[in-house]
Design a protein around this motif. Sequence first.
Motif, PDB file in Angstrom:
ATOM      1  N   ILE A  11       0.796  -1.110   0.021  1.00  0.00           N
ATOM      2  CA  ILE A  11      -0.180   0.010  -0.068  1.00  0.00           C
ATOM      3  C   ILE A  11       0.696   1.281  -0.097  1.00  0.00           C
ATOM      4  O   ILE A  11       1.896   1.379   0.669  1.00  0.00           O
ATOM      5  CB  ILE A  11      -0.896   0.125   1.354  1.00  0.00           C
ATOM      6  CG1 ILE A  11      -1.703  -1.292   1.299  1.00  0.00           C
ATOM      7  CG2 ILE A  11      -1.575   1.274   1.246  1.00  0.00           C
ATOM      8  CD1 ILE A  11      -2.658  -1.531   2.259  1.00  0.00           C
ATOM      9  N   ALA A  12       0.507   2.390  -0.729  1.00  0.00           N
ATOM     10  CA  ALA A  12       1.353   3.366  -0.829  1.00  0.00           C
ATOM     11  C   ALA A  12       1.394   4.033   0.720  1.00  0.00           C
ATOM     12  O   ALA A  12       0.475   4.016   1.179  1.00  0.00           O
ATOM     13  CB  ALA A  12       0.735   4.420  -1.742  1.00  0.00           C
ATOM     14  N   ASP A  13       2.638   4.648   0.997  1.00  0.00           N
ATOM     15  CA  ASP A  13       2.742   5.010   2.163  1.00  0.00           C
ATOM     16  C   ASP A  13       2.479   6.420   2.402  1.00  0.00           C
ATOM     17  O   ASP A  13       2.326   6.688   3.631  1.00  0.00           O
ATOM     18  CB  ASP A  13       4.325   4.960   2.607  1.00  0.00           C
ATOM     19  CG  ASP A  13       4.590   4.905   4.067  1.00  0.00           C
ATOM     20  OD1 ASP A  13       3.818   4.237   4.866  1.00  0.00           O
ATOM     21  OD2 ASP A  13       5.468   5.457   4.599  1.00  0.00           O
ATOM     22  N   ASP A  14       1.844   6.886   1.633  1.00  0.00           N
ATOM     23  CA  ASP A  14       1.153   8.314   1.635  1.00  0.00           C
ATOM     24  C   ASP A  14      -0.382   8.294   2.143  1.00  0.00           C
ATOM     25  O   ASP A  14      -1.013   9.478   2.465  1.00  0.00           O
ATOM     26  CB  ASP A  14       1.511   9.278   0.577  1.00  0.00           C
ATOM     27  CG  ASP A  14       1.022   8.662  -0.627  1.00  0.00           C
ATOM     28  OD1 ASP A  14       0.336   7.606  -0.553  1.00  0.00           O
ATOM     29  OD2 ASP A  14       0.681   9.428  -1.639  1.00  0.00           O
ATOM     30  N   VAL A  15      -0.869   7.059   2.038  1.00  0.00           N
ATOM     31  CA  VAL A  15      -2.513   6.987   2.517  1.00  0.00           C
ATOM     32  C   VAL A  15      -2.396   6.611   3.792  1.00  0.00           C
ATOM     33  O   VAL A  15      -1.424   5.843   4.216  1.00  0.00           O
ATOM     34  CB  VAL A  15      -3.184   6.188   1.469  1.00  0.00           C
ATOM     35  CG1 VAL A  15      -2.963   6.674   0.043  1.00  0.00           C
ATOM     36  CG2 VAL A  15      -2.718   4.720   1.542  1.00  0.00           C
ATOM     37  N   TYR A  16      -3.620   6.918   4.385  1.00  0.00           N
ATOM     38  CA  TYR A  16      -3.802   6.577   5.847  1.00  0.00           C
ATOM     39  C   TYR A  16      -4.685   5.246   6.030  1.00  0.00           C
ATOM     40  O   TYR A  16      -4.902   4.680   7.069  1.00  0.00           O
ATOM     41  CB  TYR A  16      -4.301   7.659   6.573  1.00  0.00           C
ATOM     42  CG  TYR A  16      -3.443   8.740   6.982  1.00  0.00           C
ATOM     43  CD1 TYR A  16      -2.654   9.114   8.090  1.00  0.00           C
ATOM     44  CD2 TYR A  16      -2.958   9.751   6.142  1.00  0.00           C
ATOM     45  CE1 TYR A  16      -1.732   9.923   8.392  1.00  0.00           C
ATOM     46  CE2 TYR A  16      -2.287  10.605   6.195  1.00  0.00           C
ATOM     47  CZ  TYR A  16      -1.638  10.864   7.353  1.00  0.00           C
ATOM     48  OH  TYR A  16      -0.614  11.660   7.586  1.00  0.00           O
ATOM     49  N   TYR A  17      -5.274   4.919   4.897  1.00  0.00           N
ATOM     50  CA  TYR A  17      -6.208   3.860   5.002  1.00  0.00           C
ATOM     51  C   TYR A  17      -5.195   2.488   4.793  1.00  0.00           C
ATOM     52  O   TYR A  17      -4.096   2.499   4.464  1.00  0.00           O
ATOM     53  CB  TYR A  17      -7.447   3.801   3.984  1.00  0.00           C
ATOM     54  CG  TYR A  17      -7.072   3.858   2.514  1.00  0.00           C
ATOM     55  CD1 TYR A  17      -6.513   2.891   1.661  1.00  0.00           C
ATOM     56  CD2 TYR A  17      -7.093   5.191   1.987  1.00  0.00           C
ATOM     57  CE1 TYR A  17      -6.115   2.992   0.536  1.00  0.00           C
ATOM     58  CE2 TYR A  17      -6.498   5.405   0.440  1.00  0.00           C
ATOM     59  CZ  TYR A  17      -6.180   4.344  -0.266  1.00  0.00           C
ATOM     60  OH  TYR A  17      -5.789   4.524  -1.526  1.00  0.00           O
ATOM     61  N   GLY A  18      -5.717   1.419   5.059  1.00  0.00           N
ATOM     62  CA  GLY A  18      -4.909   0.124   5.158  1.00  0.00           C
ATOM     63  C   GLY A  18      -5.464  -0.950   4.296  1.00  0.00           C
ATOM     64  O   GLY A  18      -6.185  -0.599   3.215  1.00  0.00           O
ATOM     65  N   VAL A  19      -5.276  -2.098   4.634  1.00  0.00           N
ATOM     66  CA  VAL A  19      -5.332  -3.382   3.643  1.00  0.00           C
ATOM     67  C   VAL A  19      -6.677  -3.424   3.523  1.00  0.00           C
ATOM     68  O   VAL A  19      -7.053  -3.777   2.248  1.00  0.00           O
ATOM     69  CB  VAL A  19      -4.630  -4.685   3.933  1.00  0.00           C
ATOM     70  CG1 VAL A  19      -5.135  -5.079   5.422  1.00  0.00           C
ATOM     71  CG2 VAL A  19      -4.668  -5.561   3.107  1.00  0.00           C
ATOM     72  N   ASN A  79     -11.444   2.821  10.842  1.00  0.00           N
ATOM     73  CA  ASN A  79     -10.643   2.330  11.890  1.00  0.00           C
ATOM     74  C   ASN A  79      -9.124   2.088  11.316  1.00  0.00           C
ATOM     75  O   ASN A  79      -8.348   2.898  12.242  1.00  0.00           O
ATOM     76  CB  ASN A  79     -11.009   0.717  12.113  1.00  0.00           C
ATOM     77  CG  ASN A  79     -12.150   0.323  12.837  1.00  0.00           C
ATOM     78  OD1 ASN A  79     -12.735   1.181  13.666  1.00  0.00           O
ATOM     79  ND2 ASN A  79     -12.925  -0.776  12.698  1.00  0.00           N
ATOM     80  N   GLU A  80      -9.001   1.831  10.044  1.00  0.00           N
ATOM     81  CA  GLU A  80      -7.710   2.222   9.662  1.00  0.00           C
ATOM     82  C   GLU A  80      -7.007   3.591   9.366  1.00  0.00           C
ATOM     83  O   GLU A  80      -5.967   3.819   9.741  1.00  0.00           O
ATOM     84  CB  GLU A  80      -7.429   1.572   8.081  1.00  0.00           C
ATOM     85  CG  GLU A  80      -7.707  -0.097   8.335  1.00  0.00           C
ATOM     86  CD  GLU A  80      -7.772  -0.662   7.039  1.00  0.00           C
ATOM     87  OE1 GLU A  80      -7.786  -2.025   6.869  1.00  0.00           O
ATOM     88  OE2 GLU A  80      -8.057   0.012   5.805  1.00  0.00           O
ATOM     89  N   VAL A  81      -7.906   4.652   9.141  1.00  0.00           N
ATOM     90  CA  VAL A  81      -7.525   5.903   8.868  1.00  0.00           C
ATOM     91  C   VAL A  81      -7.326   6.304  10.611  1.00  0.00           C
ATOM     92  O   VAL A  81      -6.232   7.244  10.753  1.00  0.00           O
ATOM     93  CB  VAL A  81      -8.608   6.884   8.097  1.00  0.00           C
ATOM     94  CG1 VAL A  81      -8.310   8.147   8.482  1.00  0.00           C
ATOM     95  CG2 VAL A  81      -8.696   6.371   6.663  1.00  0.00           C
ATOM     96  N   ILE A  82      -8.121   6.075  11.316  1.00  0.00           N
ATOM     97  CA  ILE A  82      -8.161   6.640  12.615  1.00  0.00           C
ATOM     98  C   ILE A  82      -6.829   6.050  13.312  1.00  0.00           C
ATOM     99  O   ILE A  82      -5.774   6.727  13.935  1.00  0.00           O
ATOM    100  CB  ILE A  82      -9.323   6.288  13.564  1.00  0.00           C
ATOM    101  CG1 ILE A  82     -10.365   7.114  13.134  1.00  0.00           C
ATOM    102  CG2 ILE A  82      -8.990   6.585  15.021  1.00  0.00           C
ATOM    103  CD1 ILE A  82     -11.760   6.556  13.774  1.00  0.00           C
ATOM    104  N   ALA A  83      -6.553   4.741  13.021  1.00  0.00           N
ATOM    105  CA  ALA A  83      -5.143   4.072  13.761  1.00  0.00           C
ATOM    106  C   ALA A  83      -4.214   4.699  13.005  1.00  0.00           C
ATOM    107  O   ALA A  83      -3.192   4.971  13.844  1.00  0.00           O
ATOM    108  CB  ALA A  83      -5.170   2.475  13.244  1.00  0.00           C
TER     109      ALA A  83
END
Length: 474
Positions: free
Chosen positions: A13-21, A106-110
């Motif tokens: 996953i691109a490291d500049d985004v805050y969402y996850g897998v 959940n992923e963005v907040i984390a």
Amino acid sequence: MRKEHDFIGELEIADDVYYGVQTFRAKQNFDITDEHLKDYPAFIYGYAKVKKACALTNHELSLLDKEKCDFICKACDEILTGKYNDQFVVDMLQGGAGTSTNMNSNEVIANIGLTLMGHKKGEYEFLHPNDHVNLSQSTNDSYPTALKIAIYDYIEQLFEGIKVLRDSFSRKAEEFKDVIKMGRTQLQDAVPMTVGQEFHAFVTMLDEDLSRLEEARQLMLEVNLGGTAIGTGINAHPDFSRLVVKHLSEITGDKFVSSCDLVAATPDCSGYVQVMGVLKRMAIKLSKTCNDLRLLGSGPRCGLNEINLPKMQPGSSIMPGKVNPVIPEVVNQVCYHVIGADVAVGFASEAGQLQLNVMEPAIAYEIFKSIKMLDRACRTLATKCVDGITTNDKVCLDFVMNSIGIVTALNPYIGYENSASIAKEALETGKRVRDIALERGLLSAEQLDELLSPKNMLQPELSAESRAHFAKKE
């Protein structure tokens, strides 16, 4: 790039985004509407408020340490500024009963929390999307709660749009209060009224819509948060549901309450049906109003031509000089969409099976879209049409004086049979009602002038006793 995994496998996953897998998989799977969570910010903010309330409750119950609670809350506050809207990338329509939306949150907040803590995105051993951000929750209680918060807030925005239109009609009702015109039933001449009365009726309809919307909006304050998967509260503390609504109310400033039966509340979508039904009710009435405006402004030479709608753009590529009522027309089309959305919400709500309704993303999408479109439609109709309406006073008065319908005012004095006979002769000969009644000697010129004066036809001032006495004269 960073690597993240779920139980299906590992992805880069691109490291500049805050969402996850899990958000990434949903982004790949659901390319349906071309509208995403980021297009409906109130839903994102609703989720942030839910997650913050849950973190505070988990900490209060000693299930989450203070550091993790603080950074989850800080991440939620950051989201509430609008700074991270673009990170909510899941399509509004999605399978999985909203799990992708929940995991996007959940992923963005984390990951926001991790960066605030000084860690790298994806270092979930320090702050985990499921173990910490989603603690004591399921999609099945967090999604509908966030949805209800968003609907509650979006209806507040719709109130403002309705009030803009309502006030526009109200100003015109006052401006046109002395313009006499002919009322019509079944598109046939009825009895006189004023254009002001006609426009005030539009005001009353919108006032009723505001009341009904507020009633339906209150249903959004009852939530199933704490019920987790099916309402039994598995994986949540027994006091969680009671405490979390307290924190949610403090965060939102609105009085949320926990449902008395979380198992019943988890699959129940009847509150959404009620809200959508009121939106449909409003759409039907608003469309009727637009139909009236288009009809009253028809012409200019071969229609009613009682009012002039603002000229917004040329109306034809082949007919020079033609101007169409484009603003009422576009509002009509908005209303048709909302009426159709009510059917979609009805089917989606009915589709709940056993302990969950998996179709809530469709409900969310249709209600959000309907509210947004109605809000814009009301503001557009007010500013680009109603504010600029003028009346053709002579046309309106000529319709009244040439109408057969005014014979109704003579009924109490000459009887129905005489009135019907006059109406028939007027229709066949083109003569005016007043002239025929005078020729037949049924009433004097003074009596006819009194009875057929616009003022008395609109708001009769004579008492029943005076009228009876007046009718016996001569």
